[in-house]
Design a protein around this motif. Structure first.
Motif, PDB file in Angstrom:
ATOM      1  N   GLU A  20      38.212  -3.709 -13.212  1.00  0.00           N
ATOM      2  CA  GLU A  20      39.249  -2.700 -13.422  1.00  0.00           C
ATOM      3  C   GLU A  20      40.436  -3.315 -14.145  1.00  0.00           C
ATOM      4  O   GLU A  20      41.150  -4.153 -13.589  1.00  0.00           O
ATOM      5  CB  GLU A  20      39.670  -2.120 -12.076  1.00  0.00           C
ATOM      6  N   MET A  21      40.616  -2.896 -15.403  1.00  0.00           N
ATOM      7  CA  MET A  21      41.720  -3.405 -16.215  1.00  0.00           C
ATOM      8  C   MET A  21      42.003  -2.426 -17.341  1.00  0.00           C
ATOM      9  O   MET A  21      41.188  -1.539 -17.616  1.00  0.00           O
ATOM     10  CB  MET A  21      41.399  -4.794 -16.750  1.00  0.00           C
ATOM     11  N   PRO A  22      43.130  -2.560 -17.996  1.00  0.00           N
ATOM     12  CA  PRO A  22      43.455  -1.650 -19.092  1.00  0.00           C
ATOM     13  C   PRO A  22      42.588  -1.903 -20.330  1.00  0.00           C
ATOM     14  O   PRO A  22      42.035  -2.981 -20.506  1.00  0.00           O
ATOM     15  CB  PRO A  22      44.930  -1.961 -19.391  1.00  0.00           C
ATOM     16  N   ASP A  23      42.474  -0.869 -21.150  1.00  0.00           N
ATOM     17  CA  ASP A  23      41.816  -0.942 -22.455  1.00  0.00           C
ATOM     18  C   ASP A  23      40.357  -1.385 -22.345  1.00  0.00           C
ATOM     19  O   ASP A  23      39.912  -2.305 -23.028  1.00  0.00           O
ATOM     20  CB  ASP A  23      42.595  -1.870 -23.392  1.00  0.00           C
ATOM     21  N   GLY A  24      39.606  -0.711 -21.509  1.00  0.00           N
ATOM     22  CA  GLY A  24      38.179  -1.001 -21.387  1.00  0.00           C
ATOM     23  C   GLY A  24      37.838  -1.617 -20.059  1.00  0.00           C
ATOM     24  O   GLY A  24      38.161  -2.777 -19.820  1.00  0.00           O
ATOM     25  N   ASN A  25      37.217  -0.838 -19.165  1.00  0.00           N
ATOM     26  CA  ASN A  25      36.855  -1.416 -17.873  1.00  0.00           C
ATOM     27  C   ASN A  25      35.682  -2.379 -18.029  1.00  0.00           C
ATOM     28  O   ASN A  25      35.035  -2.447 -19.073  1.00  0.00           O
ATOM     29  CB  ASN A  25      36.572  -0.326 -16.826  1.00  0.00           C
ATOM     30  N   GLY A  26      35.408  -3.133 -16.981  1.00  0.00           N
ATOM     31  CA  GLY A  26      34.386  -4.165 -17.043  1.00  0.00           C
ATOM     32  C   GLY A  26      33.005  -3.635 -17.381  1.00  0.00           C
ATOM     33  O   GLY A  26      32.242  -4.276 -18.096  1.00  0.00           O
ATOM     34  N   GLU A  27      32.678  -2.465 -16.861  1.00  0.00           N
ATOM     35  CA  GLU A  27      31.361  -1.891 -17.136  1.00  0.00           C
ATOM     36  C   GLU A  27      31.183  -1.618 -18.634  1.00  0.00           C
ATOM     37  O   GLU A  27      30.162  -1.956 -19.226  1.00  0.00           O
ATOM     38  CB  GLU A  27      31.198  -0.605 -16.328  1.00  0.00           C
ATOM     39  N   TYR A  28      32.184  -1.026 -19.247  1.00  0.00           N
ATOM     40  CA  TYR A  28      32.143  -0.747 -20.680  1.00  0.00           C
ATOM     41  C   TYR A  28      32.069  -2.044 -21.491  1.00  0.00           C
ATOM     42  O   TYR A  28      31.253  -2.173 -22.412  1.00  0.00           O
ATOM     43  CB  TYR A  28      33.383   0.068 -21.082  1.00  0.00           C
ATOM     44  N   ILE A  29      32.900  -3.019 -21.142  1.00  0.00           N
ATOM     45  CA  ILE A  29      32.936  -4.289 -21.883  1.00  0.00           C
ATOM     46  C   ILE A  29      31.611  -5.034 -21.728  1.00  0.00           C
ATOM     47  O   ILE A  29      31.060  -5.559 -22.707  1.00  0.00           O
ATOM     48  CB  ILE A  29      34.125  -5.158 -21.431  1.00  0.00           C
ATOM     49  N   LEU A  30      31.069  -5.078 -20.516  1.00  0.00           N
ATOM     50  CA  LEU A  30      29.785  -5.755 -20.297  1.00  0.00           C
ATOM     51  C   LEU A  30      28.688  -5.101 -21.130  1.00  0.00           C
ATOM     52  O   LEU A  30      27.887  -5.787 -21.769  1.00  0.00           O
ATOM     53  CB  LEU A  30      29.415  -5.738 -18.811  1.00  0.00           C
ATOM     54  N   ARG A  31      28.652  -3.784 -21.138  1.00  0.00           N
ATOM     55  CA  ARG A  31      27.647  -3.070 -21.944  1.00  0.00           C
ATOM     56  C   ARG A  31      27.758  -3.467 -23.411  1.00  0.00           C
ATOM     57  O   ARG A  31      26.759  -3.783 -24.066  1.00  0.00           O
ATOM     58  CB  ARG A  31      27.804  -1.561 -21.786  1.00  0.00           C
TER      59      ARG A  31
END
Length: 131
Positions: free
Chosen positions: A51-62
């Motif tokens: 959980e963080m700004p400008d792209g959560n971990g799930e989106y970034i990992l994908r």
């Protein structure tokens, strides 16, 4: 090592602890900044907050696992959420480990140590080949 986490205290502590083991840490405080850093800086592993700004971990990992440039970089996901469904999704996306905050240093180091060791061995082999 690349740390993508919006918590400056965690980032500072992680950097100090890993420097004691001879590991350099690059830090990004937002999701997409971390994503871009993965392409511009060679990382032996990525520590990714959920959980963080400008792209959560799930989106970034994908996104990281979709790119041939970054798909093989091990990603350790950290989150304050104790959510088994989230853990399954992250593992299905390619996370190497899923740890909850507050993270136990021994657990995190146990996940990172084999990656650091592998990188050191590869570096030694490369140096030996050059000599």
């Amino acid at each position: 090592m690349l740390c993508v986490d919006d918590d400056p205290d965690f980032a500072a502590t992680l950097k100090l602890r890993l420097q004691q083991h001879g590991v350099d840490v690059l830090h990004a405080f937002a999701g997409m900044a971390g994503y871009r850093s993965a392409f511009t800086h060679e990382a032996q592993a990525i520590i990714l907050d959920q959980e963080m700004p400008d792209g959560n971990g799930e989106y970034i990992l994908r996104r990281l696992k979709e790119s041939p440039v970054t798909e093989d970089i091990p990603v350790i996901v950290l989150t304050g959420r104790r959510d088994q469904a989230l853990a399954r999704r992250m593992y299905n996306l390619g996370a190497a480990r899923f740890l909850t905050k507050p993270v136990d240093w021994d657990d995190l180091w146990a996940a990172l140590q084999p990656l650091v060791q592998r990188e050191r061995e590869l570096s030694s082999l490369s140096q030996a080949a050059l000599n």
